[in-house]
Design an enzyme around this catalytic site. Structure first.
Site: not given
Ligand code: NAP
Length: 492
Positions: A243, A294, A161, A260, A240
């Site tokens: 994470g 987020c 994002n 995060e 989450t």
């Molecule tokens: P996500 O599905 O959790 O993916 C985040 C990253 O993790 C991607 O690069 C993803 O790559 C990777 N990933 C997925 N499965 C994994 C695994 N088993 N092992 C290691 N890495 C893995 O999140 P998203 O949809 O990209 O982002 C949206 C989320 O991020 C929302 O919940 C948002 O609130 C949160 N966010 C939090 C912050 C903060 O600062 N707190 C900032 C921005 C976003 P793949 O797609 O290859 O799986």
């Protein structure tokens, strides 16, 4: 693939992986198509790695780190400063890349670069701020020295994002402090989340192996990356659910997680608030980058005395926002990242309406552009409220007392950001104090990120903090050295 010293940051450039200072495209690598969310057409592709390339990247990073940690602080600071200057030189290309790859508007792209630059400015000071201390001793004649050393190799996983900024907020402090990094950007945004950073640091003169970028999109690679024995810290930004999985894999190696995670942020509007102003703030907090932040507003909690007026003003605001392709500079609400995100958002809206909420405006979509949507008569259990909808959706929940607003706000497993509007700052502060959250903003909206202020959540929104001294501590560890200046007396 040839080495490139002057990167072309063009969307259709030939992007490889970046490992050990080489741009490579291993013959057995798969490919990741990089898609423009506005057209849903691929504009380039990058290699997607297997587990061996992840191993190679970590080993290369570990070797490079030993030498990098010895580089004098001024040189490390200079490389970060030079990278900032290159971001200025490549500004238009980077904006274009963010617009094309992330589907971000021009406003979003400019904001993202601005925040990243602030974080880099603070990181450039880190090489001179990681000093330790001399401590008194309980043993006569002993001198205690506590030094801060780099942790070693940092693994970084980031979402799509705000890819440039969210990768940079880990990469810049980590390398400034003498660590090396292996970065795995999200597969939707491998360029702005990783390869563009590599190109910039390469041009700035970062030695080979200090920053490595590998892209991949299957679970096996993710698990291999996060459960690898080499990294000392696993920096993860994302949902989450993932994470927790990453933290578990890292913990098996006693790798420290820095997490995060997701949010479910409230925007509370009391009966004495300036409704027009609260709605201006809310329109920004809900609709910027189509709600894919987020720290976006996920739930609007509005006092029943001003509820109807608020819903009316928010509906007007939502209907006035230009939507469409972010390549048009006036677009405010562009596409969401991909079909699966769009479908999730649309189903949250539908489920919420089915549960009894009123659709005031929006709800429809054109390609990946979801209309700014206002939902009234919402309760906290409805799908768009209890889930992180991550879209341009504003579910508005009524409340009748400050206590009730606090109770609703805290009725979630998340605790990332939030905002409170009231003309009475004391009242707003009392409410803010009761909200279980890492960050909260009075008479503003929740989307704030300042490079010198700790950023992060409580509950299931994360572990630890980014920015400022918090990240300096995370990416260094102390080493206690003591010196006896006279012979010590032992009991036997
Ligand atoms: P996500 O599905 O959790 O993916 C985040 C990253 O993790 C991607 O690069 C993803 O790559 C990777 N990933 C997925 N499965 C994994 C695994 N088993 N092992 C290691 N890495 C893995 O999140 P998203 O949809 O990209 O982002 C949206 C989320 O991020 C929302 O919940 C948002 O609130 C949160 N966010 C939090 C912050 C903060 O600062 N707190 C900032 C921005 C976003 P793949 O797609 O290859 O799986």
């Amino acid at each position: 693939m040839s080495e490139r010293n002057t990167p072309e940051l063009a969307p259709d450039a030939e992007w490889g992986l970046y490992v050990g200072g080489e741009w490579t495209s291993p013959s057995d690598a798969g490919t990741l198509e990089v898609v423009d969310p506005a057209t849903q057409e691929a504009f380039t592709e990058v290699p997607s790695v297997g587990t061996e390339v992840v191993d190679e990247a970590y080993e290369t990073a570990a070797q490079a780190q030993t030498e990098w940690a010895k580089v004098p602080p001024q040189e490390r600071a200079d490389i970060v400063a030079q990278s900032i200057s290159l971001i200025h030189d490549h500004h238009d290309e980077l904006v274009d890349l963010i617009v094309r790859e992330v589907g971000g508007t021009h406003l979003k792209a400019e904001t993202e670069l601005h925040i990243a630059e602030g974080i880099m400015n603070v990181a450039a000071s880190f090489p001179f701020r990681d000093g330790g201390s001399h401590e008194k001793s309980i043993i006569p004649g002993k001198e205690n020295i506590v030094e801060r050393d780099p942790v070693g190799v940092v693994g970084v996983i980031t979402p799509w994002n705000f890819p440039f900024n969210l990768s940079m907020r880990a990469v810049a402090p980590a390398i400034a402090l003498g660590n090396s990094v292996v970065l795995k950007p999200a597969p939707d945004t491998p360029i702005t989340g990783g390869l563009a950073l590599a190109a910039i640091f390469e041009e700035a003169g970062l030695p080979p192996g200090v920053l490595n970028v590998v892209a991949g999109d299957d679970e096996e690679i993710g698990d291999h990356f996060s459960g690898h024995p080499v990294p000392e810290v696993m920096s993860f930004t994302g949902s989450t659910e993932i994470g927790k999985r990453v933290a578990k894999r890292a913990a098996e190696q006693l790798t420290e997680p820095a997490l995060e995670l997701g949010g479910n942020n409230v925007h509370i509007v009391t009966d004495d608030a300036d409704v027009e102003y609260a709605a201006d703030a809310a329109a920004f907090g809900s609709f910027v980058h189509s709600g894919q932040v987020c720290i976006s507003i996920n739930r609007h909690l509005v006092h029943e005395d001003v509820y109807d007026e608020y819903v009316e003003v928010m509906t007007e605001r939502a209907e006035s926002l230009p939507t469409g392709d972010p390549k048009e500079e006036e677009t405010i609400v562009g596409p969401v990242i991909n079909e699966s995100q769009r479908d999730k958002i649309v189903s949250f809206i539908e489920e919420t309406v089915d549960a009894g909420a009123t659709l005031e405006t929006g709800g429809d979509h054109d390609g990946l552009v979801v209309e700014p949507t206002i939902l009234s008569d919402v309760t906290n259990e409805m799908a768009a409220a209890c889930n992180e909808h991550f879209g341009p959706v504003a579910p508005v929940i009524p409340f009748s007392s400050d206590e009730e607003a606090i109770e609703i706000a805290n009725d979630t497993r998340m605790g990332l950001s939030g905002s409170v509007h009231s003309d009475d700052l004391g009242r707003a502060r009392r409410i803010a104090d009761e909200i279980e959250t890492g960050m909260i903003h009075i008479n503003d909206q929740p989307i704030n990120d300042e490079p010198h202020i700790p950023f992060g959540g409580v509950k299931e929104s994360g572990m630890g903090r980014y920015n400022a001294d918090a990240i300096l501590r995370k990416f260094t560890r102390t080493k206690w050295t003591s010196v006896m200046h006279e012979q010590r007396e032992y009991p036997f």
